[in-house]
Design a protein around this motif. Structure first.
Motif, PDB file in Angstrom:
ATOM      1  N   PRO A  84       0.851  -1.202   0.000  1.00 40.67           N
ATOM      2  CA  PRO A  84       0.000   0.000   0.000  1.00 40.67           C
ATOM      3  C   PRO A  84       0.886   1.252   0.000  1.00 40.67           C
ATOM      4  N   GLN A  85       0.353   2.382  -0.460  1.00 47.81           N
ATOM      5  CA  GLN A  85       1.155   3.597  -0.643  1.00 47.81           C
ATOM      6  C   GLN A  85       1.921   4.011   0.617  1.00 47.81           C
ATOM      7  N   LYS A  86       1.251   4.040   1.761  1.00 49.86           N
ATOM      8  CA  LYS A  86       1.942   4.456   2.988  1.00 49.86           C
ATOM      9  C   LYS A  86       3.043   3.465   3.358  1.00 49.86           C
ATOM     10  N   ALA A  87       2.804   2.186   3.110  1.00 44.30           N
ATOM     11  CA  ALA A  87       3.824   1.169   3.374  1.00 44.30           C
ATOM     12  C   ALA A  87       4.994   1.327   2.399  1.00 44.30           C
ATOM     13  N   GLN A  88       4.703   1.732   1.173  1.00 46.22           N
ATOM     14  CA  GLN A  88       5.773   1.996   0.201  1.00 46.22           C
ATOM     15  C   GLN A  88       6.682   3.101   0.723  1.00 46.22           C
ATOM     16  N   ASP A  89       6.071   4.145   1.274  1.00 42.06           N
ATOM     17  CA  ASP A  89       6.858   5.254   1.817  1.00 42.06           C
ATOM     18  C   ASP A  89       7.771   4.774   2.942  1.00 42.06           C
ATOM     19  N   ILE A  90       7.250   3.923   3.811  1.00 39.04           N
ATOM     20  CA  ILE A  90       8.043   3.381   4.919  1.00 39.04           C
ATOM     21  C   ILE A  90       9.197   2.549   4.378  1.00 39.04           C
ATOM     22  N   ALA A  91       8.909   1.702   3.393  1.00 39.31           N
ATOM     23  CA  ALA A  91       9.953   0.850   2.811  1.00 39.31           C
ATOM     24  C   ALA A  91      11.035   1.687   2.140  1.00 39.31           C
ATOM     25  N   VAL A  92      10.634   2.697   1.387  1.00 38.55           N
ATOM     26  CA  VAL A  92      11.608   3.554   0.707  1.00 38.55           C
ATOM     27  C   VAL A  92      12.454   4.306   1.734  1.00 38.55           C
ATOM     28  N   ASN A  93      11.823   4.832   2.772  1.00 38.29           N
ATOM     29  CA  ASN A  93      12.572   5.536   3.820  1.00 38.29           C
ATOM     30  C   ASN A  93      13.572   4.603   4.490  1.00 38.29           C
ATOM     31  N   TYR A  94      13.153   3.372   4.751  1.00 40.46           N
ATOM     32  CA  TYR A  94      14.068   2.393   5.338  1.00 40.46           C
ATOM     33  C   TYR A  94      15.241   2.123   4.393  1.00 40.46           C
ATOM     34  N   CYS A  95      14.959   1.959   3.121  1.00 41.21           N
ATOM     35  CA  CYS A  95      16.023   1.670   2.148  1.00 41.21           C
ATOM     36  C   CYS A  95      17.037   2.814   2.080  1.00 41.21           C
ATOM     37  N   VAL A  96      16.533   4.038   2.077  1.00 38.24           N
ATOM     38  CA  VAL A  96      17.430   5.206   2.033  1.00 38.24           C
ATOM     39  C   VAL A  96      18.279   5.253   3.311  1.00 38.24           C
ATOM     40  N   LEU A  97      17.650   5.057   4.455  1.00 37.27           N
ATOM     41  CA  LEU A  97      18.378   5.059   5.724  1.00 37.27           C
ATOM     42  C   LEU A  97      19.412   3.942   5.765  1.00 37.27           C
ATOM     43  N   SER A  98      19.039   2.762   5.320  1.00 37.98           N
ATOM     44  CA  SER A  98      19.954   1.622   5.321  1.00 37.98           C
ATOM     45  C   SER A  98      21.164   1.885   4.442  1.00 37.98           C
ATOM     46  N   GLN A  99      20.938   2.478   3.296  1.00 39.26           N
ATOM     47  CA  GLN A  99      22.053   2.795   2.407  1.00 39.26           C
ATOM     48  C   GLN A  99      23.016   3.764   3.088  1.00 39.26           C
TER      49      GLN A  99
END
Length: 143
Positions: A84-99
């Protein structure tokens, strides 16, 4: 302090949740050997990103409800687009932070990904990372 089974779970979860970070990850025919400095950097990055991974996972789980959370691979838009869109935002934020965490710990995303893949196929390396994770948990000042 993380228990032994949790440490192995962390390694596995990092491999499942953030198998790749960069948009242009390359596949190398042969992975160069992993040195002790890289093992230490890898373990530090894993420990640093674990709280964010758990938080992102729990937030996405709340949004999805009783359904199973699909595997999320940071450089695979399809794996993120299934959320879902809000979950996509969470996943993308996590990916950016992890990088950022990986880079802050002295590794390039491609190298982190190579090590993650190598751990899945190399029990000796898996044990070395596991031992490093234990050591870092026992002596947090050594980070």
């Amino acid at each position: 302090m993380l228990s032994q089974s949790l440490l192995l779970g962390v390694i596995t979860a990092v491999g499942l949740f953030s198998n790749s970070f960069s948009e242009n990850s390359k596949v190398y025919p042969q992975t160069p050997p992993v040195n002790n400095t890289e093992i230490n950097s890898y373990a530090q990055a894993v420990l640093a990103m674990e709280p964010a991974r758990q938080h992102a996972f729990e937030e996405i789980k709340k949004m999805i409800g009783t359904g199973e959370i699909p595997q999320i691979i940071c450089n695979d838009p399809n794996s993120i687009n299934r959320l879902p869109q809000k979950a996509q935002d969470i996943a993308v934020n996590y990916c950016v932070l992890s990088q950022k965490i990986v880079q802050d710990n002295g590794l390039k995303s491609d190298r982190f990904n190579q090590i993650t893949m190598e751990i899945q196929n190399n029990n000796s390396l898996k044990q070395q990372v596991y031992n490093t994770l234990l050591r870092l948990q026992q002596t947090p000042d050594s980070r």
